[in-house]
Design a protein around this motif. Structure first.
Motif, mmCIF file in Angstrom:
data_model
loop_
_atom_site.group_PDB
_atom_site.id
_atom_site.type_symbol
_atom_site.label_atom_id
_atom_site.label_comp_id
_atom_site.label_asym_id
_atom_site.label_seq_id
_atom_site.Cartn_x
_atom_site.Cartn_y
_atom_site.Cartn_z
ATOM 1 N N LEU A 69 61.546 50.170 63.626
ATOM 2 C CA LEU A 69 62.419 50.354 62.467
ATOM 3 C C LEU A 69 63.796 49.754 62.682
ATOM 4 O O LEU A 69 64.477 49.410 61.728
ATOM 5 N N GLU A 70 64.212 49.615 63.931
ATOM 6 C CA GLU A 70 65.531 49.047 64.192
ATOM 7 C C GLU A 70 65.593 47.576 63.811
ATOM 8 O O GLU A 70 66.667 47.020 63.658
ATOM 9 N N LYS A 71 64.456 46.933 63.686
ATOM 10 C CA LYS A 71 64.429 45.506 63.371
ATOM 11 C C LYS A 71 64.192 45.300 61.882
ATOM 12 O O LYS A 71 63.238 44.682 61.466
ATOM 13 N N VAL A 72 65.076 45.868 61.079
ATOM 14 C CA VAL A 72 64.966 45.703 59.634
ATOM 15 C C VAL A 72 65.937 44.630 59.186
ATOM 16 O O VAL A 72 66.845 44.244 59.909
ATOM 17 N N ILE A 73 65.741 44.168 57.958
ATOM 18 C CA ILE A 73 66.555 43.053 57.482
ATOM 19 C C ILE A 73 67.448 43.471 56.339
ATOM 20 O O ILE A 73 67.302 44.545 55.779
ATOM 21 N N GLU A 74 68.345 42.603 55.999
ATOM 22 C CA GLU A 74 69.188 42.795 54.837
ATOM 23 C C GLU A 74 68.370 42.440 53.610
ATOM 24 O O GLU A 74 68.021 41.297 53.419
ATOM 25 N N PHE A 75 68.028 43.404 52.795
ATOM 26 C CA PHE A 75 67.239 43.139 51.601
ATOM 27 C C PHE A 75 68.139 42.905 50.405
ATOM 28 O O PHE A 75 68.052 43.552 49.400
ATOM 29 N N GLY A 76 69.011 41.960 50.531
ATOM 30 C CA GLY A 76 69.858 41.585 49.416
ATOM 31 C C GLY A 76 71.222 42.234 49.503
ATOM 32 O O GLY A 76 71.460 43.123 50.303
ATOM 33 N N PRO A 77 72.113 41.788 48.657
ATOM 34 C CA PRO A 77 73.486 42.272 48.706
ATOM 35 C C PRO A 77 73.598 43.686 48.156
ATOM 36 O O PRO A 77 72.808 44.118 47.338
ATOM 37 N N ILE A 78 74.584 44.372 48.651
ATOM 38 C CA ILE A 78 74.888 45.704 48.144
ATOM 39 C C ILE A 78 75.746 45.533 46.899
ATOM 40 O O ILE A 78 76.744 44.813 46.916
ATOM 41 N N VAL A 79 75.374 46.202 45.839
ATOM 42 C CA VAL A 79 76.143 46.136 44.606
ATOM 43 C C VAL A 79 76.976 47.405 44.528
ATOM 44 O O VAL A 79 76.447 48.508 44.472
ATOM 45 N N GLU A 94 74.391 52.516 54.039
ATOM 46 C CA GLU A 94 73.449 53.462 54.644
ATOM 47 C C GLU A 94 72.183 53.610 53.787
ATOM 48 O O GLU A 94 71.072 53.660 54.315
ATOM 49 N N MET A 95 72.352 53.643 52.474
ATOM 50 C CA MET A 95 71.191 53.740 51.592
ATOM 51 C C MET A 95 70.361 52.469 51.699
ATOM 52 O O MET A 95 69.134 52.520 51.719
ATOM 53 N N GLN A 100 65.482 49.619 53.587
ATOM 54 C CA GLN A 100 64.930 48.608 54.488
ATOM 55 C C GLN A 100 63.910 49.226 55.438
ATOM 56 O O GLN A 100 62.837 48.660 55.674
ATOM 57 N N GLN A 101 64.232 50.377 55.984
ATOM 58 C CA GLN A 101 63.316 51.047 56.900
ATOM 59 C C GLN A 101 62.036 51.452 56.192
ATOM 60 O O GLN A 101 60.944 51.289 56.725
ATOM 61 N N ALA A 102 62.173 51.962 54.984
ATOM 62 C CA ALA A 102 60.992 52.379 54.228
ATOM 63 C C ALA A 102 60.115 51.175 53.880
ATOM 64 O O ALA A 102 58.886 51.247 53.962
ATOM 65 N N ILE A 103 60.730 50.060 53.509
ATOM 66 C CA ILE A 103 59.967 48.844 53.197
ATOM 67 C C ILE A 103 59.259 48.339 54.449
ATOM 68 O O ILE A 103 58.107 47.920 54.402
ATOM 69 N N ALA A 104 59.946 48.396 55.587
ATOM 70 C CA ALA A 104 59.351 47.924 56.843
ATOM 71 C C ALA A 104 58.116 48.740 57.224
ATOM 72 O O ALA A 104 57.228 48.243 57.916
ATOM 73 N N GLN A 105 58.034 49.982 56.764
ATOM 74 C CA GLN A 105 56.903 50.850 57.082
ATOM 75 C C GLN A 105 55.713 50.659 56.142
ATOM 76 O O GLN A 105 54.629 51.147 56.427
ATOM 77 N N LYS A 151 58.194 57.660 47.678
ATOM 78 C CA LYS A 151 57.729 58.833 48.428
ATOM 79 C C LYS A 151 58.317 58.834 49.839
ATOM 80 O O LYS A 151 58.767 59.870 50.333
ATOM 81 N N ARG A 152 58.321 57.672 50.482
ATOM 82 C CA ARG A 152 58.882 57.569 51.837
ATOM 83 C C ARG A 152 60.384 57.832 51.824
ATOM 84 O O ARG A 152 60.910 58.496 52.704
ATOM 85 N N LEU A 153 61.069 57.296 50.837
ATOM 86 C CA LEU A 153 62.515 57.536 50.752
ATOM 87 C C LEU A 153 62.800 59.010 50.504
ATOM 88 O O LEU A 153 63.703 59.582 51.115
#
Length: 168
Positions: A69-79, A94-95, A100-105, A151-153
């Motif tokens: 999970l530590e190897k997650v990416i930036e999924f786009g800019p924060i608005v 943080e959100m 990102q962690q949930a998507i990685a899973q 659900k994961r979030l």
């Protein structure tokens, strides 16, 4: 097309070195199957379909626990509503990390369509062509993928794994 291929590989592997290796594999495969390209059709969708298939094949072979999970990416800019509020910026970051962690899973069958739709901004029809699946299957996977992601979030937030993020 180097940037697009690397971006796809990076978003699906969540790891720089893996993405570089995967991008290289994709270009090798593209070279190997270039004679199958129909010049009467646009090149980019065909190339992306080959790239996605290579990613999907290689990711299925990889053990599920290989991407921490530590190897997650930036999924786009924060608005942000206000760029001047450090607390809001911190909470948004943080959100974003939690998402990102949930998507990685997510399993690849959901992660790939979600990445293609919401990060690469492909239409449902384009995703169906790229993944060589019926449009209804893509619609179902996107719907189920979003539900699983939510659900994961919810689970992460309920367990209190993240104390600073408040649900809004």
């Amino acid at each position: 097309y180097q940037k697009q291929i690397y971006s796809l590989a990076y978003r699906l592997t969540n790891h720089m070195e893996d993405a570089q290796d995967l991008a290289q594999e994709i270009f090798i495969k593209l070279y190997q199957v270039l004679d199958k390209y129909d010049t009467q059709k646009p090149f980019f969708p065909w190339m992306y379909k080959v790239a996605t298939n290579v990613c999907y094949t290689l990711l299925r072979k990889r053990p599920a626990d290989e991407v921490p999970l530590e190897k997650v990416i930036e999924f786009g800019p924060i608005v942000l509503q206000s760029q001047n509020q450090p607390e809001e910026r911190y909470e948004a970051k943080e959100m974003q990390l939690l998402v990102q962690q949930a998507i990685a899973q997510l399993p690849e069958k959901y992660r790939i369509p979600l990445v293609l739709r919401y990060l690469e901004e492909f239409s449902y029809r384009q995703i169906a062509e790229i993944m060589d699946l019926p449009l209804t299957t893509i619609e179902t996977r996107l719907y189920q993928g979003k539900a699983l992601l939510q659900k994961r979030l919810d689970s992460i937030l309920q367990r209190g794994e993240h104390h600073e993020v408040s649900r809004r």
